[in-house]
Write a protein that holds these residues in place. Structure first.
Motif, PDB file in Angstrom:
ATOM      1  N   SER A 250      47.445 -41.959  39.076  1.00 44.02           N
ATOM      2  CA  SER A 250      48.432 -40.990  38.604  1.00 44.02           C
ATOM      3  C   SER A 250      48.811 -40.101  39.772  1.00 44.02           C
ATOM      4  O   SER A 250      47.938 -39.661  40.529  1.00 44.02           O
ATOM      5  N   MET A 251      50.111 -39.843  39.950  1.00 41.08           N
ATOM      6  CA  MET A 251      50.522 -38.953  41.026  1.00 41.08           C
ATOM      7  C   MET A 251      51.730 -38.128  40.605  1.00 41.08           C
ATOM      8  O   MET A 251      52.592 -38.593  39.852  1.00 41.08           O
TER       9      MET A 251
ATOM     10  N   GLN B 197      56.866 -37.835  38.544  1.00 37.24           N
ATOM     11  CA  GLN B 197      55.496 -38.182  38.184  1.00 37.24           C
ATOM     12  C   GLN B 197      55.430 -39.668  37.864  1.00 37.24           C
ATOM     13  O   GLN B 197      56.343 -40.224  37.247  1.00 37.24           O
TER      14      GLN B 197
ATOM     15  N   GLU C 117      52.441 -42.872  36.744  1.00 41.23           N
ATOM     16  CA  GLU C 117      51.076 -43.219  36.334  1.00 41.23           C
ATOM     17  C   GLU C 117      51.039 -44.690  35.969  1.00 41.23           C
ATOM     18  O   GLU C 117      51.786 -45.142  35.100  1.00 41.23           O
TER      19      GLU C 117
ATOM     20  N   GLU D  26      49.784 -34.413  44.124  1.00 43.13           N
ATOM     21  CA  GLU D  26      48.630 -34.305  43.226  1.00 43.13           C
ATOM     22  C   GLU D  26      48.290 -35.710  42.743  1.00 43.13           C
ATOM     23  O   GLU D  26      49.136 -36.383  42.140  1.00 43.13           O
ATOM     24  N   VAL D  27      47.072 -36.142  42.995  1.00 44.69           N
ATOM     25  CA  VAL D  27      46.682 -37.534  42.743  1.00 44.69           C
ATOM     26  C   VAL D  27      45.430 -37.600  41.886  1.00 44.69           C
ATOM     27  O   VAL D  27      44.519 -36.772  42.031  1.00 44.69           O
ATOM     28  N   SER D  28      45.378 -38.596  40.994  1.00 47.03           N
ATOM     29  CA  SER D  28      44.167 -38.905  40.231  1.00 47.03           C
ATOM     30  C   SER D  28      43.894 -40.397  40.327  1.00 47.03           C
ATOM     31  O   SER D  28      44.829 -41.210  40.248  1.00 47.03           O
TER      32      SER D  28
ATOM     33  N   THR E 161      41.072 -43.467  38.883  1.00 49.32           N
ATOM     34  CA  THR E 161      39.976 -43.803  37.977  1.00 49.32           C
ATOM     35  C   THR E 161      39.294 -45.068  38.486  1.00 49.32           C
ATOM     36  O   THR E 161      39.949 -46.108  38.645  1.00 49.32           O
TER      37      THR E 161
ATOM     38  N   HIS F 192      38.080 -32.733  41.940  1.00 44.34           N
ATOM     39  CA  HIS F 192      37.763 -32.483  40.528  1.00 44.34           C
ATOM     40  C   HIS F 192      37.397 -33.817  39.878  1.00 44.34           C
ATOM     41  O   HIS F 192      38.222 -34.742  39.837  1.00 44.34           O
TER      42      HIS F 192
ATOM     43  N   ARG G  12      36.651 -40.487  37.011  1.00 42.50           N
ATOM     44  CA  ARG G  12      37.987 -40.105  37.491  1.00 42.50           C
ATOM     45  C   ARG G  12      37.880 -38.929  38.454  1.00 42.50           C
ATOM     46  O   ARG G  12      37.117 -37.992  38.227  1.00 42.50           O
TER      47      ARG G  12
ATOM     48  N   SER H 284      40.407 -36.271  40.984  1.00 47.00           N
ATOM     49  CA  SER H 284      41.753 -35.821  41.327  1.00 47.00           C
ATOM     50  C   SER H 284      41.665 -34.772  42.423  1.00 47.00           C
ATOM     51  O   SER H 284      40.657 -34.075  42.570  1.00 47.00           O
TER      52      SER H 284
ATOM     53  N   ARG I 298      44.506 -32.488  45.481  1.00 45.78           N
ATOM     54  CA  ARG I 298      45.858 -32.198  45.932  1.00 45.78           C
ATOM     55  C   ARG I 298      45.949 -32.368  47.440  1.00 45.78           C
ATOM     56  O   ARG I 298      45.098 -31.867  48.172  1.00 45.78           O
TER      57      ARG I 298
END
Length: 303
Positions: A156-157, A168, A170, A193-195, A197, A222, A227, A229, A231
């Motif tokens: 996700s970004m 955005q 995902e 901002e990236v996540s 998993t 975080h 997962r 995430s 920045r």
């Protein structure tokens, strides 16, 4: 006297030629505008994506961005630091953040990018793995392969510019990208901002160790179960400086200038899909500028 008449005749012929050219251009542009208004969005999307498909990209109508196709031919190629070093030659002024880590007996690199890609502002997340390091021990000097479909990760970004969200995305992917056409930015104006998993906790731990080695602190990351995430604003990695600041500013001048041309010639339309359709019919050379700069052009030249 005879010579004067010849000169006058030549001047008259030149003026007539200019008038004819201007008239034909006016008719072509007027016809193109009429066609854009008559054609449905499905037709426009079909033609735009047919033009982009050989480059491994497509246009997302709802999100209003270009993005890389999951089954694009670039998957057959890997990635190495040399590409980041050569990025300015393809009109890309970007921040890059590679994270190196070992997992499952192999060497991995997950890299993050944000910045100006020709006439687009964009961001990327790429996942790569290296099977055989040989005698090379420095991760930056290794050439990595793109991961297989089974090894893709949910990504996700969100890309922000001066606090405003540009787009955005995902998706489970190996190379998640997004590029906003006609938007000019300096990399320092952008925050990604990236996540990610991971399939297993030990792979997550290996990635976190790679982040710590790159310079991130625990409070920068975080974590929720598998997962993580974070920045990306100011990258921790040392950025390639092969071409220097003067060359970089020259490239950005070109990018800003091309963005202005794009907006000027498409001022009669508000939607990107209409602007692109108009360019393909009335200004094919400007359309080629769009697909010959930034990451799209890099992909085509690698083919």
């Amino acid at each position: 006297m005879h010579i004067n008449w010849i000169v006058i005749g030549i001047l008259v012929a030149i003026v007539l030629l200019v008038l004819i050219v201007c008239f034909l251009r006016y008719r072509r542009h007027k016809r193109a505008k009429c066609l854009v208004k008559k054609r449905c969005d499905q037709e426009k999307m079909r033609d735009i994506n047919q033009a982009l498909e050989p480059f491994g990209f497509a246009y997302h109508f709802r999100k209003d961005i270009f993005y890389s196709l999951e089954d694009s031919w670039q998957r057959e190629f890997g990635y190495g630091k040399i590409y980041d070093e050569m990025a300015p030659t393809m009109n890309m002024m970007i921040d890059s953040e590679p994270i190196y880590f070992d997992y499952g007996g192999r060497h991995w690199m997950i890299e993050f990018w944000k910045g100006q890609y020709g006439v687009t502002t964009g961001a990327e997340v790429g996942i790569y793995v290296e099977e055989d390091r040989g005698n090379e021990r420095h991760p930056e000097k290794i050439f990595y392969k793109c991961v297989s479909e089974e090894e893709e990760l949910p990504i996700s970004m969100i890309l922000y510019k001066n606090g405003k969200r540009l787009f955005q995305r995902e998706k489970r992917h190996w190379w998640l990208t997004g590029f906003k056409l006609g938007e000019f930015s300096w990399p320092g104006e952008l925050m990604l901002e990236v996540s990610l998993t991971f399939p297993h906790l030990d792979m997550l731990e290996a990635f976190l160790e790679g982040c710590y080695r790159a310079g991130y602190q625990p409070e920068d990351l975080h974590v929720w179960y598998r997962r993580v995430s974070f920045r990306l604003y100011q990258p921790k990695a040392k950025q390639p400086s092969k071409y220097g600041k003067i060359f970089g500013r020259w490239i950005q001048w070109q990018n800003r200038h091309n963005c202005k041309i794009y907006h000027r010639v498409t001022k009669d339309f508000t939607r990107t899909i209409d602007k692109l359709d108009y360019l393909m019919q009335a200004y094919p050379r400007i359309f080629r500028i769009i697909v010959k700069t930034g990451r799209i052009a890099w992909g085509k030249k690698r083919k």
